[in-house]
Enzyme design. Sequence first.
Site, PDB file in Angstrom:
ATOM      1  N   GLY A  11       0.819  -1.203   0.000  1.00 16.62           N
ATOM      2  CA  GLY A  11       0.000   0.000   0.000  1.00 16.62           C
ATOM      3  C   GLY A  11       0.854   1.255   0.000  1.00 16.62           C
ATOM      4  N   THR A 125       4.551   2.315   6.157  1.00 17.01           N
ATOM      5  CA  THR A 125       3.173   1.840   6.143  1.00 17.01           C
ATOM      6  C   THR A 125       2.345   2.733   7.052  1.00 17.01           C
ATOM      7  OG1 THR A 125       1.673   0.068   6.847  1.00 17.01           O
ATOM      8  CG2 THR A 125       3.830   0.113   7.889  1.00 17.01           C
ATOM      9  N   ASP A 127      -0.155   1.879   8.639  1.00 14.00           N
ATOM     10  CA  ASP A 127      -0.708   1.069   9.724  1.00 14.00           C
ATOM     11  C   ASP A 127       0.154   1.099  10.988  1.00 14.00           C
ATOM     12  OD1 ASP A 127      -2.654   0.302   7.875  1.00 14.00           O
ATOM     13  OD2 ASP A 127      -1.472  -1.427   7.218  1.00 14.00           O
ATOM     14  N   HIS A 215     -23.412  15.334  21.630  1.00 13.98           N
ATOM     15  CA  HIS A 215     -23.039  14.452  20.531  1.00 13.98           C
ATOM     16  C   HIS A 215     -22.168  13.325  21.092  1.00 13.98           C
ATOM     17  CE1 HIS A 215     -19.581  17.138  21.004  1.00 13.98           C
ATOM     18  NE2 HIS A 215     -18.871  16.087  20.640  1.00 13.98           N
TER      19      HIS A 215
END
Length: 322
Positions: A11, A125, A127, A215
């Site tokens: 990726g 990455t 991640d 909220h």
Amino acid sequence: MKRIAVLTSGGDAPGMNAAIRAVVRTGIYRGWEVYGVQLGYQGLIDGKIIPLSARDVGGIIQRGGTILGSARSLEFKTKAGQLKAIRTLNQHGIEALVVIGGNGSQTGSYALHNLGFPVVGVASTIDNDLYGSDITIGVDTALNIALEAIDRLKTTASSHQRAFLVEVMGRDCGYLALMSAIAGGAEAVVIPEVEVDPEEIAQRLIRAYERGKAHALVVVAEGARYNAEGLAEYFKQHHERLGFDLRVTILGHVQRGGNPSAYDRILASRLGAGATEAIERGETGVLVGFIRGEVTTTPLEQVVNTKKPLDLRLFELAKVLD
């Protein structure tokens, strides 16, 4: 004169271009010839190797993605494909390869290393799940993109007094979700590393409402057992009892796009330079990463066989700060 090549795999991550630039320019500074492999390992098998000059990588430091491209390669997963890749490198006179990428990419690096070819990995990455680096190229940018989305959603959630689920990327690692939840002031976070009951999330949101919040927002990692859509379905099924449902926003590949942050540009430049330094001193079969504020190297064998832990003290912090 030494010849090296650089490829990007897996990726894309904001900052990959900055790393390519650093490899090329520090390699040329050392008097080497530098080549780029297009389309990752598949391009390596297919011989898509081009020379790169200092000017070829000019004006790319601020660009997201990767100018070399990336592609999946089932063929490279076989030993025959790996040997073909090495033959291609040998045919072009390449003496060392720099691989910029994450877990899957560095597994490929390790395979080439085991077959005797000099390889150096660069940790990249979004991640942040790669062992051998505290933080990897692309993480800071992806985190800030997620945070911007969370801030915007909190504004509209407050206006309409609604609850939102925001799903972020990260594969099986909850780092992005956890950090964006803390930084974004989320009411709850769901990550793969910690088993979460949907009812627990529901009760946390109810308590937030009872405290007077207008909220509520939950950040969910894509790899969690209950992803955003799964949680939303639970709330829908129990709407009558719980009294509310959840709106879902899945950020997806938006997090990979955009220009890299200043931090990612500098990190990528340092790690790319670290790769050529490692090659110069004859240290291959390693991953160049960033640990405790220093550019370091870790054996690829250790990188591909070790799972990077997530600091779960931060998960407890997120619960306290909700």
